[in-house]
Design an enzyme around this catalytic site. Sequence first.
Site, PDB file in Angstrom:
ATOM      1  N   PRO A 119      16.979  45.780  24.323  1.00 11.28           N
ATOM      2  CA  PRO A 119      16.898  46.770  23.377  1.00 11.28           C
ATOM      3  C   PRO A 119      15.478  46.437  22.686  1.00 11.28           C
ATOM      4  O   PRO A 119      15.039  45.238  22.354  1.00 11.28           O
ATOM      5  CB  PRO A 119      17.992  46.639  22.414  1.00 11.28           C
ATOM      6  CG  PRO A 119      19.324  46.174  23.370  1.00 11.28           C
ATOM      7  CD  PRO A 119      18.717  45.263  24.372  1.00 11.28           C
ATOM      8  N   CYS A 120      14.844  47.309  22.485  1.00 14.24           N
ATOM      9  CA  CYS A 120      13.294  47.278  22.236  1.00 14.24           C
ATOM     10  C   CYS A 120      13.327  47.141  20.406  1.00 14.24           C
ATOM     11  O   CYS A 120      12.046  46.918  19.998  1.00 14.24           O
ATOM     12  CB  CYS A 120      12.317  48.339  22.539  1.00 14.24           C
ATOM     13  SG  CYS A 120      13.053  49.989  22.056  1.00 14.24           S
ATOM     14  N   GLN A 121      14.347  47.529  19.632  1.00 11.48           N
ATOM     15  CA  GLN A 121      14.155  47.692  18.294  1.00 11.48           C
ATOM     16  C   GLN A 121      13.542  46.142  17.548  1.00 11.48           C
ATOM     17  O   GLN A 121      12.698  46.427  16.480  1.00 11.48           O
ATOM     18  CB  GLN A 121      15.223  48.133  17.691  1.00 11.48           C
ATOM     19  CG  GLN A 121      15.959  49.327  18.060  1.00 11.48           C
ATOM     20  CD  GLN A 121      16.814  49.266  19.263  1.00 11.48           C
ATOM     21  OE1 GLN A 121      16.517  48.434  20.004  1.00 11.48           O
ATOM     22  NE2 GLN A 121      17.761  50.341  19.327  1.00 11.48           N
ATOM     23  N   TYR A 123      11.604  44.239  18.695  1.00 11.35           N
ATOM     24  CA  TYR A 123      10.105  43.839  19.102  1.00 11.35           C
ATOM     25  C   TYR A 123       9.054  45.188  18.722  1.00 11.35           C
ATOM     26  O   TYR A 123       7.989  45.130  18.425  1.00 11.35           O
ATOM     27  CB  TYR A 123       9.916  43.765  20.696  1.00 11.35           C
ATOM     28  CG  TYR A 123      10.703  42.681  21.124  1.00 11.35           C
ATOM     29  CD1 TYR A 123      10.625  41.455  20.611  1.00 11.35           C
ATOM     30  CD2 TYR A 123      11.567  43.007  22.382  1.00 11.35           C
ATOM     31  CE1 TYR A 123      11.452  40.207  21.096  1.00 11.35           C
ATOM     32  CE2 TYR A 123      12.163  42.030  22.851  1.00 11.35           C
ATOM     33  CZ  TYR A 123      12.302  40.697  22.356  1.00 11.35           C
ATOM     34  OH  TYR A 123      12.945  39.661  22.663  1.00 11.35           O
TER      35      TYR A 123
END
Length: 421
Positions: A119-121, A123
């Site tokens: 999941p990118c949140q 970064y």
Amino acid sequence: MAKELNFLDLFAGAGGLSEGFIQAGFKPVAHVESDKAACFTLLTRMAYHWLKNNCNQELYINYLKGEISRESFYKKIPESVKKSIINREISQKSLHEIFLAIDSLLGNNTLDLIIGGPPCQAYSLVGRSCDANKMFGDKRNYLYIFYAEFLRRYKPKYFVFENVTGLLSAKDRAGKYYLNEMQQLFNSYGYKTEYCVLNASDYGVLQSRKRIILVGRLGNKTGFYPKLTHCYSKVYVNEIFKDLPVIKANEGSVYTCQMQNYSGTWLYDVNIKNDEIPVTWHVARPINKLDAEIYKIAVNLWESKNQRLEYDSLPESLKTHKNRTAFIDRFKVVAGNLSASHTILAHLAKDGHYYIHPDKTQNRSITPREAARLQTFPDDYYFEGVLERPSRTAAFRQIGNAVPVLLALRIATKLKENWNE
């Protein structure tokens, strides 16, 4: 006869990345995903591929039409397909059980490839700016460590790791870049890594969407990064909407809809349009009278001047938000007259103000199907919710978080071409 290359998809989401690799001829062994709704979407998609390969698409069509329940539909699907969707959060506690499930699915076969990105949140620039702790200590920062454990156990020849461009600047408390830490860890397990920032619009997707695509290869070889050729689209974003029924806010259907005539070829060329399977999820969310007026102003401004609406320029009677210095472009039209829309985000699950349909006569935000087309999902892709009844919120979230299928296909095709170099 060449060996059929297989892959494992980690943090699979709704399967956009996976779908591109399947279209390129790779065979999925398993998908690992923590979100339950996304896992139902993955299972329905794998059921579709199994039915297609076994010449039984009629069952899938009946399901899309709402003629049979999800439970009844799944009963017709082999256990091996169901077991390939592993609904678990990847953690130290679950790792062993996930390994055992994958081992069982692999049997005596080896694993060729691992794809996926955590999941990118943690970064993302937006995630860090909105979090009081700047995402320090967020466990999602360290999911790449578990990713590496899959590399250590299965030793695939390649892996493809996807994430947001914010990863380039994201640091831990000690000031170390997470990207450097990742590459060093992957290298310690025997993998050379190379990465590029790719914009989906450079590869035929009608959407501007930049992502880091990091590729790892087992061994000491370098210069192996897939050399993708730029492939700019020759059509405008309006092509996405061309054959879909004209509907207004709060109209449409989650189930099948009557399509309009389509004289173009682009939707076929990029594997979106499939005349054999009904189109679903063309249903628009409702809007209130105030927002309806704002939508009209936003579309008229774009049509007449190619200008975006700034919130503070609205008549006072239409302003309800107290914060007028941030998010001044909170109402944004999807530019149908350009070759790429702005980025589709999971925020679509909350409201559609940032994705206003370019046709002012419809006066609404885009539907899940229109968003899915901007992400180049095939029209025969169905998005599930946790419960049997459809969930527009879950569909928008899954679509917004996905990798555009066409970009994944471009990467997979080139990787496959160069596999034995």
